[in-house]
Design a protein around this motif. Structure first.
Motif, PDB file in Angstrom:
ATOM      1  N   PHE A 159       1.464   3.252  -1.107  1.00 45.02           N
ATOM      2  CA  PHE A 159       1.072   1.974  -0.514  1.00 45.02           C
ATOM      3  C   PHE A 159       1.767   0.809  -1.217  1.00 45.02           C
ATOM      4  CE2 PHE A 159      -1.707  -1.738  -0.938  1.00 45.02           C
ATOM      5  CZ  PHE A 159      -1.749  -2.152   0.388  1.00 45.02           C
ATOM      6  N   LEU A 160       1.792   0.837  -2.552  1.00 45.56           N
ATOM      7  CA  LEU A 160       2.434  -0.246  -3.300  1.00 45.56           C
ATOM      8  C   LEU A 160       3.934  -0.287  -3.027  1.00 45.56           C
ATOM      9  CD1 LEU A 160       0.623   0.111  -6.756  1.00 45.56           C
ATOM     10  CD2 LEU A 160       0.231  -1.640  -5.017  1.00 45.56           C
ATOM     11  N   ILE A 161       4.571   0.881  -2.960  1.00 41.33           N
ATOM     12  CA  ILE A 161       6.018   0.934  -2.687  1.00 41.33           C
ATOM     13  C   ILE A 161       6.315   0.376  -1.308  1.00 41.33           C
ATOM     14  CG2 ILE A 161       7.968   2.482  -2.348  1.00 41.33           C
ATOM     15  CD1 ILE A 161       6.678   4.326  -4.468  1.00 41.33           C
ATOM     16  N   SER A 162       5.489   0.726  -0.335  1.00 45.15           N
ATOM     17  CA  SER A 162       5.707   0.245   1.033  1.00 45.15           C
ATOM     18  C   SER A 162       5.381  -1.234   1.165  1.00 45.15           C
ATOM     19  CB  SER A 162       4.845   1.066   2.003  1.00 45.15           C
ATOM     20  OG  SER A 162       4.941   0.555   3.317  1.00 45.15           O
ATOM     21  N   ALA A 163       4.306  -1.686   0.518  1.00 47.84           N
ATOM     22  CA  ALA A 163       3.860  -3.075   0.680  1.00 47.84           C
ATOM     23  C   ALA A 163       4.838  -4.065   0.075  1.00 47.84           C
ATOM     24  CB  ALA A 163       2.470  -3.245   0.070  1.00 47.84           C
TER      25      ALA A 163
END
Length: 326
Positions: A156-160
């Motif tokens: 999620f952090l990588i995508s966000a």
């Protein structure tokens, strides 16, 4: 006219007799307390001397470059402390960044908002967190937290943040699960009970009349906390934060389980790394050769110096705060 300030001779003689009677025990008590204080200084000096003596071969070989070199190759006997020092500082910083607001928030809730019947159970639960061994935190982090981080949080952090400048480098790379960010979360959980307990205790020392006066003037709970409670207890709050920071800087086993133990510096906090304590714990028993052992001892000396500087900075900050308050 009678002078009531003059002590009757009988009373003065009785006090003198009591002083003479307890003089030997007072001298013994004074000697014991002085010996205890000197023993602490002697032990501290012995630790410093032992670390300096053990680290001397490494510093003689690599000089100041030991602090600025990332390479760590036991086979070629090339050692540098930059990666462990970076890992120690970044994990401690992130742990305090995550743990301090939560800890102070819990302390405010317990002292200002929480119902009386709920304060004791929550307080006991927080104190129990402080008693859990660090290896248990490490095992929990490896088998419970790391899979959650790998499957849900890190993707999620990588995508966000993939399209956000600067943050895309900070949250980049494959989702390993373990790494610097996971270690920081574990440390944040570990320091939380210490900071919360100290902060709660100092919040309870605020005189009720000060808070009642603020409430009487129409202040809200937030305003009372911000303008009365926190200014009155800022010294104790900073002391609790420094206690938690000391725990974060020196934590070993829990971090060793989840940080990845890689002597590399990544721009991303999701990547694996290492800390001074983790490096010593992992490699000291396997160190072959005087230079390898000396390099690990040098890491211990660096950690000692970092902790000393942090505590000295905290004392200086408290002194300046007290001077401004006066």
């Amino acid at each position: 006219m009678t002078d009531f300030a003059v002590t009757p001779p009988s009373t003065a003689s009785q006090r003198a007799a009591i002083s003479r009677r307890f003089a030997p025990s007072d001298r013994v008590f004074h000697g014991l307390t002085l010996a205890a204080a000197l023993a602490v200084l002697i032990l501290l000096g012995g630790v410093i001397v032992a670390l300096a003596e053990g680290a001397l071969p490494a510093f003689a070989k690599f000089g100041f470059g030991f602090l600025t070199t990332e390479a760590w190759n036991p086979v070629k006997e090339r050692f540098g402390a930059l990666a462990p020092v970076y890992g120690t500082l970044i994990t401690s910083f992130l742990a305090m960044l995550l743990g301090v607001p939560v800890s102070i928030g819990i302390a405010i809730f317990l002292t200002e908002i929480c119902p009386l019947w709920l304060r004791r159970p929550i307080g006991i639960a927080i104190e129990l967190l402080a008693g859990i061994p660090s290896i248990i935190y490490g095992i929990w982090g490896l088998f419970v937290l790391a899979p959650v981080m790998q499957r849900h949080v890190q993707p999620f952090l990588i995508s966000a943040f993939s399209d956000v400048p600067l943050l895309q480098d900070l949250f980049a790379g494959p989702p390993y699960g373990i790494g610097i960010f996971t270690a920081s979360l574990i440390l944040a959980i570990m320091v939380l009970p210490f900071i919360t307990a100290v902060t709660r205790d100092v919040f309870e020392t605020v005189p009720p009349v000060l808070k009642e006066a603020a409430y009487g003037l129409g202040s809200t709970t937030w305003e009372v906390t911000r303008h009365v409670v926190l200014p009155y207890t800022r010294g104790g709050v900073v002391g609790g934060i420094m206690l938690g920071l000391g725990r974060a800087l020196g934590e070993t086993m829990a971090v060793t389980f989840v940080i990845g133990n890689a002597h590399r510096i990544h721009a991303s906090i999701l990547g694996p790394g290492t800390t001074i304590s983790a490096a010593i714990a992992n490699e000291f028993t396997e160190a072959v050769g005087d230079l390898y052992t000396s390099s690990l001892v040098a890491l211990g000396l660096i950690l000692f110096v970092i902790t000393f500087l942090v505590l000295a900075a905290a004392r200086l900050m408290l002194l300046r705060m007290n001077l401004k308050g006066a």
